[in-house]
Design a protein around this motif. Structure first.
Motif, PDB file in Angstrom:
ATOM      1  N   PHE A 176       0.851  -1.201   0.000  1.00 23.57           N
ATOM      2  CA  PHE A 176       0.000   0.000   0.000  1.00 23.57           C
ATOM      3  C   PHE A 176       0.881   1.243   0.000  1.00 23.57           C
ATOM      4  CE2 PHE A 176      -2.627   3.354   1.636  1.00 23.57           C
ATOM      5  CZ  PHE A 176      -3.917   3.063   1.228  1.00 23.57           C
ATOM      6  N   LYS A 177       1.868   1.257   0.882  1.00 27.75           N
ATOM      7  CA  LYS A 177       2.751   2.420   1.004  1.00 27.75           C
ATOM      8  C   LYS A 177       3.575   2.641  -0.258  1.00 27.75           C
ATOM      9  CE  LYS A 177       3.246   1.874   5.996  1.00 27.75           C
ATOM     10  NZ  LYS A 177       4.179   1.487   7.067  1.00 27.75           N
ATOM     11  N   ALA A 178       3.873   1.565  -0.974  1.00 24.63           N
ATOM     12  CA  ALA A 178       4.682   1.683  -2.183  1.00 24.63           C
ATOM     13  C   ALA A 178       3.948   2.418  -3.307  1.00 24.63           C
ATOM     14  CB  ALA A 178       5.120   0.298  -2.662  1.00 24.63           C
ATOM     15  N   VAL A 179       2.626   2.310  -3.334  1.00 24.10           N
ATOM     16  CA  VAL A 179       1.862   2.933  -4.427  1.00 24.10           C
ATOM     17  C   VAL A 179       1.073   4.168  -3.998  1.00 24.10           C
ATOM     18  CG1 VAL A 179       1.691   0.802  -5.762  1.00 24.10           C
ATOM     19  CG2 VAL A 179      -0.103   1.366  -4.124  1.00 24.10           C
ATOM     20  N   THR A 180       0.949   4.395  -2.702  1.00 28.14           N
ATOM     21  CA  THR A 180       0.168   5.532  -2.219  1.00 28.14           C
ATOM     22  C   THR A 180       0.964   6.276  -1.152  1.00 28.14           C
ATOM     23  OG1 THR A 180      -1.840   4.247  -2.570  1.00 28.14           O
ATOM     24  CG2 THR A 180      -2.047   6.231  -1.239  1.00 28.14           C
ATOM     25  N   SER A 181       1.272   7.514  -1.435  1.00 28.25           N
ATOM     26  CA  SER A 181       2.003   8.310  -0.453  1.00 28.25           C
ATOM     27  C   SER A 181       1.061   8.697   0.689  1.00 28.25           C
ATOM     28  CB  SER A 181       2.561   9.568  -1.108  1.00 28.25           C
ATOM     29  OG  SER A 181       1.518  10.455  -1.469  1.00 28.25           O
ATOM     30  N   ALA A 182       1.657   9.093   1.783  1.00 26.85           N
ATOM     31  CA  ALA A 182       0.865   9.535   2.935  1.00 26.85           C
ATOM     32  C   ALA A 182       0.018  10.750   2.559  1.00 26.85           C
ATOM     33  CB  ALA A 182       1.780   9.861   4.111  1.00 26.85           C
ATOM     34  N   GLN A 183       0.554  11.626   1.731  1.00 28.50           N
ATOM     35  CA  GLN A 183      -0.182  12.821   1.320  1.00 28.50           C
ATOM     36  C   GLN A 183      -1.375  12.456   0.438  1.00 28.50           C
ATOM     37  OE1 GLN A 183       0.287  16.006   2.442  1.00 28.50           O
ATOM     38  NE2 GLN A 183      -1.672  16.308   1.423  1.00 28.50           N
ATOM     39  N   LYS A 184      -1.192  11.505  -0.489  1.00 32.61           N
ATOM     40  CA  LYS A 184      -2.302  11.067  -1.349  1.00 32.61           C
ATOM     41  C   LYS A 184      -3.415  10.435  -0.516  1.00 32.61           C
ATOM     42  CE  LYS A 184      -0.434  10.030  -5.904  1.00 32.61           C
ATOM     43  NZ  LYS A 184      -0.154   8.959  -6.859  1.00 32.61           N
ATOM     44  N   LEU A 185      -3.035   9.599   0.444  1.00 34.40           N
ATOM     45  CA  LEU A 185      -4.029   8.967   1.311  1.00 34.40           C
ATOM     46  C   LEU A 185      -4.761  10.024   2.128  1.00 34.40           C
ATOM     47  CD1 LEU A 185      -5.409   6.462   2.478  1.00 34.40           C
ATOM     48  CD2 LEU A 185      -3.524   6.313   4.123  1.00 34.40           C
ATOM     49  N   ASN A 186      -4.022  10.973   2.662  1.00 35.19           N
ATOM     50  CA  ASN A 186      -4.622  12.053   3.439  1.00 35.19           C
ATOM     51  C   ASN A 186      -5.608  12.851   2.576  1.00 35.19           C
ATOM     52  OD1 ASN A 186      -5.039  13.747   5.646  1.00 35.19           O
ATOM     53  ND2 ASN A 186      -3.407  15.141   5.007  1.00 35.19           N
ATOM     54  N   ASP A 187      -5.220  13.166   1.342  1.00 36.40           N
ATOM     55  CA  ASP A 187      -6.098  13.898   0.427  1.00 36.40           C
ATOM     56  C   ASP A 187      -7.359  13.096   0.114  1.00 36.40           C
ATOM     57  OD1 ASP A 187      -4.206  15.908   0.400  1.00 36.40           O
ATOM     58  OD2 ASP A 187      -3.425  15.394  -1.601  1.00 36.40           O
ATOM     59  N   TYR A 188      -7.187  11.799  -0.105  1.00 35.28           N
ATOM     60  CA  TYR A 188      -8.319  10.920  -0.428  1.00 35.28           C
ATOM     61  C   TYR A 188      -9.312  10.855   0.729  1.00 35.28           C
ATOM     62  CZ  TYR A 188     -10.796   6.654  -1.854  1.00 35.28           C
ATOM     63  OH  TYR A 188     -11.754   5.736  -2.198  1.00 35.28           O
ATOM     64  N   LEU A 189      -8.798  10.630   1.928  1.00 34.47           N
ATOM     65  CA  LEU A 189      -9.677  10.516   3.100  1.00 34.47           C
ATOM     66  C   LEU A 189     -10.335  11.855   3.436  1.00 34.47           C
ATOM     67  CD1 LEU A 189      -7.445   8.189   5.299  1.00 34.47           C
ATOM     68  CD2 LEU A 189      -9.525   7.561   4.050  1.00 34.47           C
ATOM     69  N   THR A 190      -9.602  12.940   3.310  1.00 31.10           N
ATOM     70  CA  THR A 190     -10.156  14.269   3.579  1.00 31.10           C
ATOM     71  C   THR A 190     -11.210  14.625   2.538  1.00 31.10           C
ATOM     72  OG1 THR A 190      -8.063  14.938   4.583  1.00 31.10           O
ATOM     73  CG2 THR A 190      -9.575  16.697   3.935  1.00 31.10           C
ATOM     74  N   GLY A 191     -10.920  14.352   1.270  1.00 30.87           N
ATOM     75  CA  GLY A 191     -11.882  14.623   0.206  1.00 30.87           C
ATOM     76  C   GLY A 191     -13.155  13.813   0.360  1.00 30.87           C
ATOM     77  N   THR A 192     -13.002  12.556   0.753  1.00 21.98           N
ATOM     78  CA  THR A 192     -14.168  11.694   0.989  1.00 21.98           C
ATOM     79  C   THR A 192     -15.017  12.253   2.123  1.00 21.98           C
ATOM     80  OG1 THR A 192     -12.968   9.752   0.218  1.00 21.98           O
ATOM     81  CG2 THR A 192     -14.896   9.350   1.572  1.00 21.98           C
ATOM     82  N   ALA A 193     -14.378  12.660   3.201  1.00 17.04           N
ATOM     83  CA  ALA A 193     -15.114  13.223   4.339  1.00 17.04           C
ATOM     84  C   ALA A 193     -15.805  14.528   3.954  1.00 17.04           C
ATOM     85  CB  ALA A 193     -14.175  13.444   5.519  1.00 17.04           C
TER      86      ALA A 193
END
Length: 149
Positions: free
Chosen positions: A64-81
């Motif tokens: 998961f970490k290899a294909v998704t940066s912490a910033q991308k995950l943060n953006d995804y979760l924040t955008g979803t919320a």
């Protein structure tokens, strides 16, 4: 003399065959495997609900970490919320597990949730895998009409 040669060849062949064998046991959809996967998913959702996204790292697999940066995950979760609203409740809809124990161990867990959010309902999928004898998140997906608006 011939008997010794044949005996040696026989033992060598038997040893060669034995080293090529794999001894595995596969388990499909066991309740205990589901419960183990749910513990990790519950920790994930607790951190997401608290907006404590910085502490998600230990729950995520190396893949998961290899294909998704912490910033991308943060953006995804924040955008979803932002689009769907905060999580009000979640219910496990259905699940699948496959755990292989033995000389070639592997595990895959897929949990399908119906999540009630403040603005829209979502169907969320958490995919997990075994990594170093720990269950880690391999993927996270959110489907909702609210994401299209």
């Amino acid at each position: 003399m011939k008997n010794r040669i044949y005996a040696s060849l026989y033992l060598f062949s038997l040893l060669f065959i034995a080293t090529g064998c794999n001894f595995n046991s596969a388990y499909l959809n066991r309740e205990e495997d589901k419960k183990d996967a749910e513990k990790v998913a519950d920790q994930f959702y607790t951190l997401v609900e608290k907006n404590d996204l910085k502490n998600l790292g230990p729950l995520l697999s190396n893949q998961f970490k290899a294909v998704t940066s912490a910033q991308k995950l943060n953006d995804y979760l924040t955008g979803t919320a932002n689009k769907l609203g905060d999580i009000k409740s979640k219910k496990l809809d259905h699940w699948e597990t496959k755990v292989i124990r033995g000389s070639n161990p592997a595990a895959k867990y897929v949990l399908y949730y119906v999540v009630e959010r403040a603005k829209f309902q979502a169907k969320e999928t958490v995919t997990l895998t075994a990594e170093n004898d720990q269950i880690k998140i391999l993927g996270y997906n959110v489907n909702s009409e609210g994401l299209l608006k």
